[in-house]
Design a protein around this motif. Structure first.
Motif, PDB file in Angstrom:
ATOM      1  N   LEU A 114      46.114  55.220  38.281  1.00  0.00           N
ATOM      2  CA  LEU A 114      45.534  53.942  38.650  1.00  0.00           C
ATOM      3  C   LEU A 114      46.183  53.325  39.887  1.00  0.00           C
ATOM      4  CD1 LEU A 114      45.266  52.467  35.044  1.00  0.00           C
ATOM      5  CD2 LEU A 114      43.453  53.530  36.392  1.00  0.00           C
ATOM      6  N   ASP A 115      47.076  54.051  40.541  1.00  0.00           N
ATOM      7  CA  ASP A 115      47.800  53.526  41.696  1.00  0.00           C
ATOM      8  C   ASP A 115      46.884  53.075  42.830  1.00  0.00           C
ATOM      9  OD1 ASP A 115      50.315  53.653  40.648  1.00  0.00           O
ATOM     10  OD2 ASP A 115      50.831  55.576  41.589  1.00  0.00           O
ATOM     11  N   GLY A 116      45.748  53.721  43.006  1.00  0.00           N
ATOM     12  CA  GLY A 116      44.842  53.382  44.100  1.00  0.00           C
ATOM     13  C   GLY A 116      44.239  51.996  43.995  1.00  0.00           C
ATOM     14  N   LEU A 117      44.364  51.370  42.840  1.00  0.00           N
ATOM     15  CA  LEU A 117      43.803  50.038  42.646  1.00  0.00           C
ATOM     16  C   LEU A 117      44.748  48.920  43.094  1.00  0.00           C
ATOM     17  CD1 LEU A 117      42.254  50.533  39.088  1.00  0.00           C
ATOM     18  CD2 LEU A 117      41.084  50.627  41.295  1.00  0.00           C
ATOM     19  N   SER A 118      45.987  49.274  43.393  1.00  0.00           N
ATOM     20  CA  SER A 118      46.985  48.250  43.699  1.00  0.00           C
ATOM     21  C   SER A 118      46.637  47.407  44.922  1.00  0.00           C
ATOM     22  CB  SER A 118      48.359  48.885  43.905  1.00  0.00           C
ATOM     23  OG  SER A 118      48.861  49.356  42.687  1.00  0.00           O
ATOM     24  N   TRP A 119      46.313  48.032  46.043  1.00  0.00           N
ATOM     25  CA  TRP A 119      46.056  47.246  47.261  1.00  0.00           C
ATOM     26  C   TRP A 119      44.793  46.398  47.157  1.00  0.00           C
ATOM     27  CZ3 TRP A 119      49.810  45.784  49.939  1.00  0.00           C
ATOM     28  CH2 TRP A 119      50.926  46.603  50.110  1.00  0.00           C
ATOM     29  N   PRO A 120      43.684  46.912  46.619  1.00  0.00           N
ATOM     30  CA  PRO A 120      42.546  46.002  46.408  1.00  0.00           C
ATOM     31  C   PRO A 120      42.911  44.858  45.461  1.00  0.00           C
ATOM     32  CG  PRO A 120      41.835  48.279  46.226  1.00  0.00           C
ATOM     33  CD  PRO A 120      43.334  48.299  46.309  1.00  0.00           C
ATOM     34  N   GLY A 121      43.738  45.154  44.470  1.00  0.00           N
ATOM     35  CA  GLY A 121      44.179  44.113  43.546  1.00  0.00           C
ATOM     36  C   GLY A 121      45.006  43.045  44.231  1.00  0.00           C
ATOM     37  N   VAL A 122      45.892  43.471  45.133  1.00  0.00           N
ATOM     38  CA  VAL A 122      46.694  42.503  45.893  1.00  0.00           C
ATOM     39  C   VAL A 122      45.766  41.598  46.711  1.00  0.00           C
ATOM     40  CG1 VAL A 122      48.328  42.266  47.812  1.00  0.00           C
ATOM     41  CG2 VAL A 122      48.792  43.894  45.971  1.00  0.00           C
ATOM     42  N   GLY A 123      44.766  42.197  47.338  1.00  0.00           N
ATOM     43  CA  GLY A 123      43.811  41.404  48.120  1.00  0.00           C
ATOM     44  C   GLY A 123      43.078  40.384  47.270  1.00  0.00           C
ATOM     45  N   LEU A 124      42.617  40.798  46.083  1.00  0.00           N
ATOM     46  CA  LEU A 124      41.928  39.867  45.196  1.00  0.00           C
ATOM     47  C   LEU A 124      42.868  38.773  44.686  1.00  0.00           C
ATOM     48  CD1 LEU A 124      39.692  42.283  43.088  1.00  0.00           C
ATOM     49  CD2 LEU A 124      38.932  40.607  44.773  1.00  0.00           C
ATOM     50  N   ALA A 125      44.099  39.165  44.328  1.00  0.00           N
ATOM     51  CA  ALA A 125      45.057  38.175  43.825  1.00  0.00           C
ATOM     52  C   ALA A 125      45.377  37.141  44.905  1.00  0.00           C
ATOM     53  CB  ALA A 125      46.328  38.868  43.327  1.00  0.00           C
ATOM     54  N   LEU A 126      45.638  37.592  46.125  1.00  0.00           N
ATOM     55  CA  LEU A 126      45.918  36.655  47.216  1.00  0.00           C
ATOM     56  C   LEU A 126      44.703  35.793  47.550  1.00  0.00           C
ATOM     57  CD1 LEU A 126      48.090  38.811  49.644  1.00  0.00           C
ATOM     58  CD2 LEU A 126      48.828  36.859  48.267  1.00  0.00           C
ATOM     59  N   GLY A 127      43.545  36.422  47.576  1.00  0.00           N
ATOM     60  CA  GLY A 127      42.315  35.673  47.834  1.00  0.00           C
ATOM     61  C   GLY A 127      42.070  34.611  46.777  1.00  0.00           C
ATOM     62  N   GLY A 128      42.335  34.947  45.522  1.00  0.00           N
ATOM     63  CA  GLY A 128      42.181  33.976  44.450  1.00  0.00           C
ATOM     64  C   GLY A 128      43.156  32.818  44.578  1.00  0.00           C
ATOM     65  N   MET A 129      44.403  33.129  44.955  1.00  0.00           N
ATOM     66  CA  MET A 129      45.390  32.057  45.138  1.00  0.00           C
ATOM     67  C   MET A 129      44.997  31.135  46.295  1.00  0.00           C
ATOM     68  SD  MET A 129      49.136  33.690  44.541  1.00  0.00           S
ATOM     69  CE  MET A 129      48.921  35.452  44.634  1.00  0.00           C
ATOM     70  N   ILE A 130      44.610  31.734  47.418  1.00  0.00           N
ATOM     71  CA  ILE A 130      44.208  30.940  48.584  1.00  0.00           C
ATOM     72  C   ILE A 130      42.962  30.116  48.249  1.00  0.00           C
ATOM     73  CG2 ILE A 130      43.285  31.109  50.934  1.00  0.00           C
ATOM     74  CD1 ILE A 130      45.196  33.590  51.234  1.00  0.00           C
ATOM     75  N   GLY A 131      42.018  30.747  47.551  1.00  0.00           N
ATOM     76  CA  GLY A 131      40.805  30.030  47.147  1.00  0.00           C
ATOM     77  C   GLY A 131      41.109  28.843  46.245  1.00  0.00           C
ATOM     78  N   THR A 132      42.041  29.020  45.320  1.00  0.00           N
ATOM     79  CA  THR A 132      42.426  27.929  44.428  1.00  0.00           C
ATOM     80  C   THR A 132      42.990  26.756  45.223  1.00  0.00           C
ATOM     81  OG1 THR A 132      42.872  29.458  42.617  1.00  0.00           O
ATOM     82  CG2 THR A 132      43.919  27.299  42.488  1.00  0.00           C
ATOM     83  N   LEU A 133      43.893  27.054  46.142  1.00  0.00           N
ATOM     84  CA  LEU A 133      44.494  25.989  46.955  1.00  0.00           C
ATOM     85  C   LEU A 133      43.450  25.301  47.832  1.00  0.00           C
ATOM     86  CD1 LEU A 133      47.818  27.761  47.952  1.00  0.00           C
ATOM     87  CD2 LEU A 133      47.503  25.935  46.259  1.00  0.00           C
TER      88      LEU A 133
END
Length: 135
Positions: free
Chosen positions: A29-48
């Motif tokens: 499942l390692d290939g999912l890490s970078w897309p996950g980082v993008g979604l996590a950061l996008g979600g944080m920025i979107g929340t703010l």
């Protein structure tokens, strides 16, 4: 809100255990890490960003403030609860970075709590804020 806080604490603790190699994630499942980082950061920025659009009307509790008004610009013109949507995207991203059953369960529970909170807010605002039902 307490349950949501506990879910985030559990996710954070699980991530720490994974990073310390105390808990393992499948290498497949390692290939999912970078897309996950993008979604996590996008979600944080979107929340703010969504909180900044609400300005003084943002509160964690469901309440009305003096001269409360409906905010229907920016993300609130597209989605009724964009903060909860952004947090859900952040949780999905975190799950992709740390794909474990524990984090899946915790993230799912947090998202369901946000869905319930959104329904409670909608009912409250429909009763107490003129024009909310039309929004």
């Amino acid at each position: 809100m307490i349950i949501i806080g506990l879910m985030f604490a559990g996710i954070g603790a699980s991530a720490v255990l994974i990073n310390l190699n105390i808990s393992r994630v499948s290498p497949a499942l390692d290939g999912l890490s970078w897309p996950g980082v993008g979604l996590a950061l996008g979600g944080m920025i979107g929340t703010l960003y969504c909180r900044s659009v609400l300005g003084r009307f943002w509160t964690a509790d469901t309440t009305l403030q003096a001269d409360h008004q409906i905010i229907d610009r920016g993300p609130y013109g597209l989605v009724r609860h964009p903060i909860y949507t952004a947090v859900s995207v952040q949780l999905i991203g975190t799950l992709l970075v740390y794909p474990t059953l524990l984090i899946l369960g915790l993230a799912w529970t947090a998202v369901m709590c946000y869905a319930l909170k959104a329904n409670v807010e909608d009912d409250y605002l429909a009763l107490h804020l003129p024009g909310y039902e039309d929004y």
